[in-house]
Design an enzyme around this catalytic site. Structure first.
Site, PDB file in Angstrom:
ATOM      1  N   GLU A  36       0.844  -1.200   0.000  1.00 44.32           N
ATOM      2  CA  GLU A  36       0.000   0.000   0.000  1.00 44.32           C
ATOM      3  C   GLU A  36       0.876   1.245   0.000  1.00 44.32           C
ATOM      4  O   GLU A  36       1.947   1.257   0.610  1.00 44.32           O
ATOM      5  CB  GLU A  36      -0.918   0.009   1.231  1.00 44.32           C
ATOM      6  CG  GLU A  36      -2.073  -0.952   1.110  1.00 44.32           C
ATOM      7  CD  GLU A  36      -3.038  -0.841   2.293  1.00 44.32           C
ATOM      8  OE1 GLU A  36      -2.911   0.094   3.101  1.00 44.32           O
ATOM      9  OE2 GLU A  36      -3.922  -1.720   2.404  1.00 44.32           O
ATOM     10  N   GLN A  94      -6.097   1.238 -24.642  1.00 41.50           N
ATOM     11  CA  GLN A  94      -7.422   0.593 -24.653  1.00 41.50           C
ATOM     12  C   GLN A  94      -8.457   1.712 -24.587  1.00 41.50           C
ATOM     13  O   GLN A  94      -8.952   2.055 -23.528  1.00 41.50           O
ATOM     14  CB  GLN A  94      -7.552  -0.329 -23.450  1.00 41.50           C
ATOM     15  CG  GLN A  94      -6.513  -1.468 -23.432  1.00 41.50           C
ATOM     16  CD  GLN A  94      -6.434  -2.121 -22.059  1.00 41.50           C
ATOM     17  OE1 GLN A  94      -7.424  -2.647 -21.567  1.00 41.50           O
ATOM     18  NE2 GLN A  94      -5.271  -2.077 -21.436  1.00 41.50           N
ATOM     19  N   LYS A 190       0.034  -2.026 -41.012  1.00 43.40           N
ATOM     20  CA  LYS A 190       0.411  -2.995 -39.964  1.00 43.40           C
ATOM     21  C   LYS A 190      -0.822  -3.770 -39.504  1.00 43.40           C
ATOM     22  O   LYS A 190      -1.889  -3.192 -39.350  1.00 43.40           O
ATOM     23  CB  LYS A 190       1.027  -2.229 -38.786  1.00 43.40           C
ATOM     24  CG  LYS A 190       1.353  -3.071 -37.575  1.00 43.40           C
ATOM     25  CD  LYS A 190       1.889  -2.227 -36.422  1.00 43.40           C
ATOM     26  CE  LYS A 190       0.819  -1.821 -35.444  1.00 43.40           C
ATOM     27  NZ  LYS A 190       1.321  -1.145 -34.245  1.00 43.40           N
ATOM     28  N   ARG A 192      -2.161  -6.549 -36.431  1.00 43.57           N
ATOM     29  CA  ARG A 192      -1.813  -7.180 -35.152  1.00 43.57           C
ATOM     30  C   ARG A 192      -2.681  -8.413 -34.969  1.00 43.57           C
ATOM     31  O   ARG A 192      -3.888  -8.273 -34.770  1.00 43.57           O
ATOM     32  CB  ARG A 192      -2.089  -6.200 -34.009  1.00 43.57           C
ATOM     33  CG  ARG A 192      -0.847  -5.752 -33.308  1.00 43.57           C
ATOM     34  CD  ARG A 192      -1.174  -5.016 -32.048  1.00 43.57           C
ATOM     35  NE  ARG A 192      -0.314  -3.867 -31.833  1.00 43.57           N
ATOM     36  CZ  ARG A 192       0.971  -3.929 -31.537  1.00 43.57           C
ATOM     37  NH1 ARG A 192       1.562  -5.099 -31.435  1.00 43.57           N
ATOM     38  NH2 ARG A 192       1.668  -2.834 -31.343  1.00 43.57           N
ATOM     39  N   ASP A 220       6.950   0.063 -27.434  1.00 43.11           N
ATOM     40  CA  ASP A 220       6.758  -0.827 -26.298  1.00 43.11           C
ATOM     41  C   ASP A 220       7.708  -2.020 -26.457  1.00 43.11           C
ATOM     42  O   ASP A 220       8.868  -1.965 -26.081  1.00 43.11           O
ATOM     43  CB  ASP A 220       5.277  -1.226 -26.254  1.00 43.11           C
ATOM     44  CG  ASP A 220       4.904  -2.001 -25.010  1.00 43.11           C
ATOM     45  OD1 ASP A 220       5.798  -2.578 -24.374  1.00 43.11           O
ATOM     46  OD2 ASP A 220       3.710  -2.063 -24.661  1.00 43.11           O
ATOM     47  N   SER A 221       7.249  -3.100 -27.101  1.00 42.49           N
ATOM     48  CA  SER A 221       8.136  -4.253 -27.311  1.00 42.49           C
ATOM     49  C   SER A 221       9.156  -3.972 -28.411  1.00 42.49           C
ATOM     50  O   SER A 221      10.140  -4.705 -28.551  1.00 42.49           O
ATOM     51  CB  SER A 221       7.296  -5.464 -27.714  1.00 42.49           C
ATOM     52  OG  SER A 221       6.723  -5.238 -28.994  1.00 42.49           O
ATOM     53  N   GLY A 222       8.900  -2.960 -29.217  1.00 41.94           N
ATOM     54  CA  GLY A 222       9.798  -2.610 -30.329  1.00 41.94           C
ATOM     55  C   GLY A 222       9.410  -3.298 -31.627  1.00 41.94           C
ATOM     56  O   GLY A 222       9.951  -2.974 -32.692  1.00 41.94           O
ATOM     57  N   THR A 224       6.719  -3.227 -33.626  1.00 38.04           N
ATOM     58  CA  THR A 224       6.160  -2.370 -34.688  1.00 38.04           C
ATOM     59  C   THR A 224       7.280  -1.666 -35.448  1.00 38.04           C
ATOM     60  O   THR A 224       7.327  -1.684 -36.680  1.00 38.04           O
ATOM     61  CB  THR A 224       5.219  -1.305 -34.054  1.00 38.04           C
ATOM     62  OG1 THR A 224       4.155  -1.987 -33.403  1.00 38.04           O
ATOM     63  CG2 THR A 224       4.675  -0.340 -35.083  1.00 38.04           C
TER      64      THR A 224
HETATM   65  C1  R5P Z   1       0.011   1.548 -31.384  1.00 39.31           C
HETATM   66  O1  R5P Z   1      -1.027   1.959 -31.853  1.00 39.31           O
HETATM   67  C2  R5P Z   1       1.077   2.446 -30.851  1.00 39.31           C
HETATM   68  O2  R5P Z   1       1.073   3.695 -31.491  1.00 39.31           O
HETATM   69  C3  R5P Z   1       2.468   1.815 -30.996  1.00 39.31           C
HETATM   70  O3  R5P Z   1       2.743   1.634 -32.373  1.00 39.31           O
HETATM   71  C4  R5P Z   1       2.551   0.492 -30.285  1.00 39.31           C
HETATM   72  O4  R5P Z   1       2.079   0.592 -28.973  1.00 39.31           O
HETATM   73  C5  R5P Z   1       3.983  -0.021 -30.275  1.00 39.31           C
HETATM   74  O5  R5P Z   1       4.028  -1.260 -29.652  1.00 39.31           O
HETATM   75  P1  R5P Z   1       5.214  -2.292 -29.897  1.00 39.31           P
HETATM   76  O6  R5P Z   1       6.511  -1.534 -29.753  1.00 39.31           O
HETATM   77  O7  R5P Z   1       5.034  -3.324 -28.820  1.00 39.31           O
HETATM   78  O8  R5P Z   1       5.048  -2.873 -31.262  1.00 39.31           O
END
Ligand code: R5P
Length: 310
Positions: A36, A94, A190, A192, A220-222, A224
């Site tokens: 907490e 989201q 792209k 997903r 994020d994960s890179g 994209t």
């Molecule tokens: C998606 O709509 C966002 O703009 C980014 O392209 C996405 O979150 C990138 O995620 P990641 O690096 O995991 O592919």
């Protein structure tokens, strides 16, 4: 006017305070042994306008809760008004029901922040501009695009340059950068299949022999970006540069970027990544502290924030 910092990004808060020639409010943010969060404001803030600076970055749930508790503590300490300065607004991806029976976290988080007592929001490059409408209080959505454009003009020989949106959702952002740089636009188609996995289907636009600049809000994960850079190279792109506002950088994202065909990735300091990118020669951080500081200054003085982008 006073500034309070959460724990998510102290270096950015300190730099914003430096820009404003101000100090951060003396506070204690601690955790009990069960996880907490406990917040105490150690100075009088009665009647002050307070800007609480906190990104909803990893650990997203802790940082969100910390933000909500800070707002609650400020309200209960009789602050005159509270602005939640959220450099990285997490949970924004989201923002609608893509499949049935899912939550819309962006709306829930907006409700929580408002309910906690915020009077205004300041953020940078919201994932989707429409999220402003999830709030019934003013939202100032700042853009990193002018910072990127300045860097591109200085660092890249930008003759024969093309701005690239890594997915259809990023078209507006890439177009805005293209307008400043007077360049053409390409769009990556792209798909997903599931969260965390992306595939390039096609590229709209001619990238042959071009210097490509991909611009996006989040890495994020890179996946994209690395896939998009690879697809651009396969279609004859000369060099690929990437500009992204929020470096979420989970898992082995930094390693992926290091080993990719990306010449240089620029992120901002909306999320503190100074440790994570150590040793990655093709990753650079630009600061949004002056931009955010100036926006706070203008809000305090009731002058235009949008003029910053003219
Ligand atoms: C998606 O709509 C966002 O703009 C980014 O392209 C996405 O979150 C990138 O995620 P990641 O690096 O995991 O592919």
């Amino acid at each position: 006017m006073k500034l309070l910092s959460g724990n998510s990004n102290k270096p950015l808060s300190k730099n914003i305070a430096k820009y404003l020639k101000s100090k951060l409010v003396n506070s204690s943010i601690k955790k009990f042994s069960d996880g907490e969060i406990y917040i105490e404001i150690n100075e009088n803030i009665r009647g002050n306008s307070i800007f609480i600076i906190q990104s909803v970055s990893t650990p997203a749930n802790d940082n969100l809760m910390e933000l909500l508790l800070c707002i609650d503590a400020l309200k209960r300490s009789s602050a005159k008004n509270i602005t939640a300065v959220i450099p990285y607004f997490g949970y924004a991806r989201q923002d609608r029901k893509v499949v049935p029976r899912t939550s819309i976290s962006a709306k829930l988080v907006s409700n929580l922040i408002t309910k906690a007592g915020a009077d205004r929001i300041v953020t940078v490059d919201l994932h989707a501009g429409q999220i402003q409408g999830f709030f019934d209080i003013p939202v100032d959505n700042l853009f990193a695009t002018p910072i990127f454009a300045r860097h591109i003009k200085k660092k890249i020989k930008y003759k024969n340059l093309i701005c690239v949106a890594p997915d259809v959702g990023g078209t507006e952002r890439a177009r805005a950068l293209g307008k400043i740089l007077n360049s053409e636009l390409a769009i990556v188609d792209k798909r997903r299949a599931k969260p965390g996995q992306s595939e390039v289907m096609n590229i709209i636009g001619n990238v042959k022999e071009k210097i490509c600049v991909i611009v996006d809000d989040i890495i994020d994960s890179g996946g994209t970006i690395v896939n998009a850079a690879q697809a651009l190279k396969e279609r004859g792109a000369k060099e690929v540069y990437v500009y992204i506002t929020h470096g979420v950088l989970t898992g082995d994202a930094v390693k992926k970027i290091k080993n990719s065909s990306i010449k240089n990735l620029v992120i901002t300091d909306t999320i503190d990544n100074s440790e994570k990118i150590k040793g990655a020669k093709n990753i650079e951080i630009l600061s949004v502290s002056s931009l955010m500081g100036e926006a706070i200054n203008r809000i305090s003085n009731s002058t235009s924030v949008s003029d910053l982008f003219k």
